[in-house]
Write a protein that holds these residues in place. Structure first.
Motif, PDB file in Angstrom:
ATOM      1  N   PHE A 250       0.832  -1.203   0.000  1.00 15.24           N
ATOM      2  CA  PHE A 250       0.000   0.000   0.000  1.00 15.24           C
ATOM      3  C   PHE A 250       0.869   1.257   0.000  1.00 15.24           C
ATOM      4  O   PHE A 250       0.521   2.273  -0.604  1.00 15.24           O
ATOM      5  CB  PHE A 250      -0.914  -0.007   1.222  1.00 15.24           C
ATOM      6  N   GLY A 251       2.011   1.191   0.684  1.00 14.11           N
ATOM      7  CA  GLY A 251       2.926   2.328   0.698  1.00 14.11           C
ATOM      8  C   GLY A 251       3.463   2.647  -0.684  1.00 14.11           C
ATOM      9  O   GLY A 251       3.657   3.819  -1.036  1.00 14.11           O
ATOM     10  N   VAL A 252       3.688   1.609  -1.498  1.00 14.50           N
ATOM     11  CA  VAL A 252       4.161   1.826  -2.869  1.00 14.50           C
ATOM     12  C   VAL A 252       3.089   2.542  -3.684  1.00 14.50           C
ATOM     13  O   VAL A 252       3.370   3.513  -4.401  1.00 14.50           O
ATOM     14  CB  VAL A 252       4.524   0.478  -3.526  1.00 14.50           C
ATOM     15  N   LEU A 253       1.846   2.059  -3.568  1.00 14.48           N
ATOM     16  CA  LEU A 253       0.755   2.701  -4.306  1.00 14.48           C
ATOM     17  C   LEU A 253       0.550   4.146  -3.855  1.00 14.48           C
ATOM     18  O   LEU A 253       0.279   5.030  -4.685  1.00 14.48           O
ATOM     19  CB  LEU A 253      -0.539   1.909  -4.120  1.00 14.48           C
ATOM     20  N   SER A 254       0.706   4.389  -2.569  1.00 18.03           N
ATOM     21  CA  SER A 254       0.555   5.753  -2.046  1.00 18.03           C
ATOM     22  C   SER A 254       1.638   6.666  -2.624  1.00 18.03           C
ATOM     23  O   SER A 254       1.371   7.824  -2.973  1.00 18.03           O
ATOM     24  CB  SER A 254       0.640   5.752  -0.520  1.00 18.03           C
ATOM     25  N   ALA A 255       2.857   6.138  -2.719  1.00 17.48           N
ATOM     26  CA  ALA A 255       3.952   6.932  -3.275  1.00 17.48           C
ATOM     27  C   ALA A 255       3.720   7.232  -4.750  1.00 17.48           C
ATOM     28  O   ALA A 255       3.970   8.352  -5.228  1.00 17.48           O
ATOM     29  CB  ALA A 255       5.282   6.200  -3.080  1.00 17.48           C
ATOM     30  N   VAL A 256       3.224   6.230  -5.495  1.00 15.38           N
ATOM     31  CA  VAL A 256       2.938   6.428  -6.921  1.00 15.38           C
ATOM     32  C   VAL A 256       1.843   7.476  -7.102  1.00 15.38           C
ATOM     33  O   VAL A 256       1.940   8.371  -7.946  1.00 15.38           O
ATOM     34  CB  VAL A 256       2.528   5.092  -7.576  1.00 15.38           C
ATOM     35  N   GLN A 257       0.779   7.359  -6.288  1.00 15.37           N
ATOM     36  CA  GLN A 257      -0.299   8.341  -6.367  1.00 15.37           C
ATOM     37  C   GLN A 257       0.213   9.729  -5.985  1.00 15.37           C
ATOM     38  O   GLN A 257      -0.158  10.735  -6.610  1.00 15.37           O
ATOM     39  CB  GLN A 257      -1.447   7.947  -5.457  1.00 15.37           C
ATOM     40  N   GLY A 258       1.074   9.784  -4.970  1.00 20.89           N
ATOM     41  CA  GLY A 258       1.631  11.066  -4.557  1.00 20.89           C
ATOM     42  C   GLY A 258       2.469  11.704  -5.650  1.00 20.89           C
ATOM     43  O   GLY A 258       2.415  12.919  -5.868  1.00 20.89           O
ATOM     44  N   GLY A 259       3.253  10.876  -6.363  1.00 21.20           N
ATOM     45  CA  GLY A 259       4.030  11.409  -7.479  1.00 21.20           C
ATOM     46  C   GLY A 259       3.135  11.968  -8.568  1.00 21.20           C
ATOM     47  O   GLY A 259       3.408  13.034  -9.143  1.00 21.20           O
ATOM     48  N   GLY A 260       2.044  11.253  -8.865  1.00 19.24           N
ATOM     49  CA  GLY A 260       1.085  11.765  -9.842  1.00 19.24           C
ATOM     50  C   GLY A 260       0.443  13.060  -9.382  1.00 19.24           C
ATOM     51  O   GLY A 260       0.195  13.971 -10.182  1.00 19.24           O
ATOM     52  N   ALA A 261       0.171  13.165  -8.070  1.00 18.01           N
ATOM     53  CA  ALA A 261      -0.448  14.377  -7.531  1.00 18.01           C
ATOM     54  C   ALA A 261       0.480  15.584  -7.658  1.00 18.01           C
ATOM     55  O   ALA A 261       0.026  16.706  -7.900  1.00 18.01           O
ATOM     56  CB  ALA A 261      -0.831  14.159  -6.072  1.00 18.01           C
ATOM     57  N   VAL A 262       1.778  15.357  -7.485  1.00 25.62           N
ATOM     58  CA  VAL A 262       2.731  16.456  -7.681  1.00 25.62           C
ATOM     59  C   VAL A 262       2.678  16.936  -9.133  1.00 25.62           C
ATOM     60  O   VAL A 262       2.635  18.145  -9.410  1.00 25.62           O
ATOM     61  CB  VAL A 262       4.156  16.006  -7.307  1.00 25.62           C
ATOM     62  N   LEU A 263       2.676  15.987 -10.062  1.00 28.44           N
ATOM     63  CA  LEU A 263       2.569  16.348 -11.481  1.00 28.44           C
ATOM     64  C   LEU A 263       1.256  17.074 -11.748  1.00 28.44           C
ATOM     65  O   LEU A 263       1.227  18.066 -12.502  1.00 28.44           O
ATOM     66  CB  LEU A 263       2.668  15.090 -12.334  1.00 28.44           C
ATOM     67  N   GLY A 264       0.177  16.614 -11.136  1.00 30.88           N
ATOM     68  CA  GLY A 264      -1.111  17.273 -11.313  1.00 30.88           C
ATOM     69  C   GLY A 264      -1.102  18.695 -10.798  1.00 30.88           C
ATOM     70  O   GLY A 264      -1.658  19.607 -11.426  1.00 30.88           O
ATOM     71  N   GLY A 265      -0.449  18.921  -9.658  1.00 37.35           N
ATOM     72  CA  GLY A 265      -0.357  20.272  -9.121  1.00 37.35           C
ATOM     73  C   GLY A 265       0.446  21.193 -10.012  1.00 37.35           C
ATOM     74  O   GLY A 265       0.094  22.364 -10.227  1.00 37.35           O
ATOM     75  N   VAL A 266       1.534  20.667 -10.575  1.00 41.02           N
ATOM     76  CA  VAL A 266       2.399  21.467 -11.445  1.00 41.02           C
ATOM     77  C   VAL A 266       1.674  21.865 -12.725  1.00 41.02           C
ATOM     78  O   VAL A 266       1.854  22.981 -13.246  1.00 41.02           O
ATOM     79  CB  VAL A 266       3.688  20.690 -11.778  1.00 41.02           C
ATOM     80  N   THR A 267       0.857  20.963 -13.264  1.00 39.30           N
ATOM     81  CA  THR A 267       0.208  21.205 -14.558  1.00 39.30           C
ATOM     82  C   THR A 267      -1.189  21.801 -14.447  1.00 39.30           C
ATOM     83  O   THR A 267      -1.783  22.163 -15.465  1.00 39.30           O
ATOM     84  CB  THR A 267       0.103  19.883 -15.344  1.00 39.30           C
ATOM     85  N   ALA A 268      -1.737  21.901 -13.234  1.00 33.88           N
ATOM     86  CA  ALA A 268      -3.125  22.337 -13.070  1.00 33.88           C
ATOM     87  C   ALA A 268      -3.386  23.705 -13.689  1.00 33.88           C
ATOM     88  O   ALA A 268      -4.375  23.892 -14.416  1.00 33.88           O
ATOM     89  CB  ALA A 268      -3.496  22.346 -11.586  1.00 33.88           C
ATOM     90  N   ALA A 269      -2.522  24.674 -13.414  1.00 34.16           N
ATOM     91  CA  ALA A 269      -2.746  26.028 -13.932  1.00 34.16           C
ATOM     92  C   ALA A 269      -2.740  26.043 -15.459  1.00 34.16           C
ATOM     93  O   ALA A 269      -3.556  26.727 -16.089  1.00 34.16           O
ATOM     94  CB  ALA A 269      -1.678  26.975 -13.385  1.00 34.16           C
ATOM     95  N   MET A 270      -1.824  25.283 -16.063  1.00 31.36           N
ATOM     96  CA  MET A 270      -1.749  25.233 -17.523  1.00 31.36           C
ATOM     97  C   MET A 270      -3.025  24.642 -18.107  1.00 31.36           C
ATOM     98  O   MET A 270      -3.584  25.165 -19.082  1.00 31.36           O
ATOM     99  CB  MET A 270      -0.544  24.394 -17.953  1.00 31.36           C
ATOM    100  N   VAL A 271      -3.502  23.559 -17.503  1.00 34.61           N
ATOM    101  CA  VAL A 271      -4.720  22.911 -17.994  1.00 34.61           C
ATOM    102  C   VAL A 271      -5.913  23.849 -17.860  1.00 34.61           C
ATOM    103  O   VAL A 271      -6.725  23.992 -18.789  1.00 34.61           O
ATOM    104  CB  VAL A 271      -4.972  21.598 -17.213  1.00 34.61           C
ATOM    105  N   ILE A 272      -6.024  24.511 -16.707  1.00 34.99           N
ATOM    106  CA  ILE A 272      -7.146  25.424 -16.477  1.00 34.99           C
ATOM    107  C   ILE A 272      -7.106  26.591 -17.454  1.00 34.99           C
ATOM    108  O   ILE A 272      -8.139  27.019 -17.998  1.00 34.99           O
ATOM    109  CB  ILE A 272      -7.121  25.930 -15.025  1.00 34.99           C
ATOM    110  N   THR A 273      -5.921  27.124 -17.704  1.00 36.78           N
ATOM    111  CA  THR A 273      -5.777  28.250 -18.634  1.00 36.78           C
ATOM    112  C   THR A 273      -6.205  27.864 -20.041  1.00 36.78           C
ATOM    113  O   THR A 273      -6.833  28.646 -20.762  1.00 36.78           O
ATOM    114  CB  THR A 273      -4.323  28.743 -18.651  1.00 36.78           C
ATOM    115  N   ARG A 274      -5.903  26.633 -20.437  1.00 36.89           N
ATOM    116  CA  ARG A 274      -6.183  26.209 -21.807  1.00 36.89           C
ATOM    117  C   ARG A 274      -7.633  25.808 -22.033  1.00 36.89           C
ATOM    118  O   ARG A 274      -8.206  26.115 -23.088  1.00 36.89           O
ATOM    119  CB  ARG A 274      -5.282  25.026 -22.184  1.00 36.89           C
ATOM    120  N   ILE A 275      -8.237  25.114 -21.088  1.00 35.03           N
ATOM    121  CA  ILE A 275      -9.582  24.580 -21.349  1.00 35.03           C
ATOM    122  C   ILE A 275     -10.641  25.111 -20.403  1.00 35.03           C
ATOM    123  O   ILE A 275     -11.825  24.820 -20.571  1.00 35.03           O
ATOM    124  CB  ILE A 275      -9.571  23.038 -21.298  1.00 35.03           C
TER     125      ILE A 275
END
Length: 390
Positions: A250-275
């Motif tokens: 479960f810790g591995v899955l949590s880390a993978v999800q956390g890594g995706g969440a960091v990417l989501g936070g970084v790209t959120a503004a760009m996605v919102i601006t575009r669409i």
């Protein structure tokens, strides 16, 4: 990022980093501490119950944030939290577990205060076109720290004990308070006229209900979050029954999800601006639903990919919703609307988690995952829009 060109916001983000580091380091450690003191999984789980219970007090937190200086509220709340955490030094054995629960409840209550006040400060500091970037940055900081600080907290606990972690958290909170005192912000003034207490305290909920787009989005999100509450329980069945792995995975899955969440936070503004905000939320819900459905596949690579996708989608949802909510809310309603939103989302999620504990015992976890995925993806339909409201 244009938000970072605002000096006061940079200081706010720095204070946010210190306080969130302390939060993330503390939460998991408290549960481990209770487990060690009592030997009971149920007693350890109560830590998270006491952490979540203060959502009933969220309207009071929002009222406070809208009636006084928000900067002073954040400073005071951080200082009080720091002092409260230090009382954990009196925990010496099983008979003192009640103090851990009390501190957890108080700490959770003050977190709602800082969240409500923080939402108003972000709105006071940033222009409309800077909100998505600012909220995205704060989300990235939050998700990134969730990957690192629990490990730091667990390591400090293993080496030096529970009070060492409490001391670290207290230090982080005091640093955050000190930085917040340097934030120069022209805060929106409180309303000059006062209304009856009940009218004022429920103003946030009435605003969400009274603005059609916010009412529709809040309802869709409440349903989606209630469904995802089931995932907090079903994920253990995915690990055990689906992948045939020990619970440590479960810790591995949590880390993978956390890594995706960091990417989501970084790209959120760009996605919102575009669409746009609403379409970003709709895509986020669709991706989240697909990730839940495909997690029914008993394949490590597929499940890890789904967890990463789920991680990316959540910041898109939350950042877009927070940005739209801030834009459509008057300055001195920000705290109460933020608090009402927290109640609307956290309440159903808590109920969903409780329901999941019962359902997973009698229903095949794959059926639950598919049903959850379809339900969340369906919530995207009323959310999408050709254009966002001005």
């Amino acid at each position: 990022m244009s938000a970072l060109r605002v000096p006061a916001f940079r200081r706010l983000a720095l204070a946010w980093t210190f306080s969130n580091f302390g939060d993330s380091a503390l939460y998991l450690t408290l549960a481990i501490w209770v487990k060690d003191l009592t030997g009971s999984d149920a007693a350890a789980g109560l830590v998270f119950l006491f952490l979540g219970l203060p959502f009933f007090l969220a309207p009071l937190a929002g009222q406070l944030a809208d009636r006084v200086s928000r900067r002073r509220v954040v400073v005071t709340a951080n200082v009080v939290s720091a002092l409260g955490v230090l009382t954990l030094g009196f925990v010496g054995g099983r008979g003192d577990v009640w103090l851990i629960y009390l501190v957890t409840f108080a700490y959770g209550s003050l977190t709602y205060v800082t969240s409500a006040a923080g939402s108003g400060l972000v709105r006071d500091l940033l222009a409309d076109d800077q909100l998505a970037g600012g909220n995205g940055l704060l989300s990235t900081i939050d998700q990134g720290l969730r990957l690192v600080s629990p490990l730091v907290g667990a390591g400090a606990y293993a080496l030096f004990g529970g009070f060492a972690v409490a001391a670290v958290t207290s230090t982080m909170l005091l640093l955050a308070a000190a930085i917040m005192t340097t934030v120069k912000v022209a805060e929106s003034p409180p309303a000059e006229t006062r209304e009856p207490f009940w009218t004022e305290i429920t103003a946030g909920a009435r605003h969400l209900r009274g603005v059609p787009v916010l009412a529709r989005l809040t309802l869709a999100f409440a349903i989606a979050f209630g469904i995802t509450g089931l995932a907090n329980v079903v994920v253990f069945a995915v690990v055990d029954q689906g992948l045939g792995r020990d619970s440590d995975f479960f810790g591995v899955l949590s880390a993978v999800q956390g890594g995706g969440a960091v990417l989501g936070g970084v790209t959120a503004a760009m996605v919102i601006t575009r669409i746009g905000e609403r379409n970003a939320m709709a895509i986020g819900l669709a991706v989240l639903g697909a990730g839940l459905m495909l997690s029914a596949t008993a394949n490590v690579v597929v499940v890890c990919s789904c967890m990463a996708a789920v991680g990316v989608s959540i910041p898109w949802l939350l950042v877009a919703f927070a940005t739209l909510r801030q834009r459509l809310t008057p300055a001195r309603l920000q705290g109460r609307v933020s608090a009402a939103t927290n109640m609307a989302l956290n309440g159903p999620q808590t109920v969903g988690t409780a329901a999941g504990a019962g359902l997973v015992a009698g229903v095949d976890y794959r059926v639950l995952l598919v049903a959850m995925g379809v339900g969340v993806a369906t919530c995207a339909l009323p959310v999408a829009g050709r254009r966002d409201p001005p």
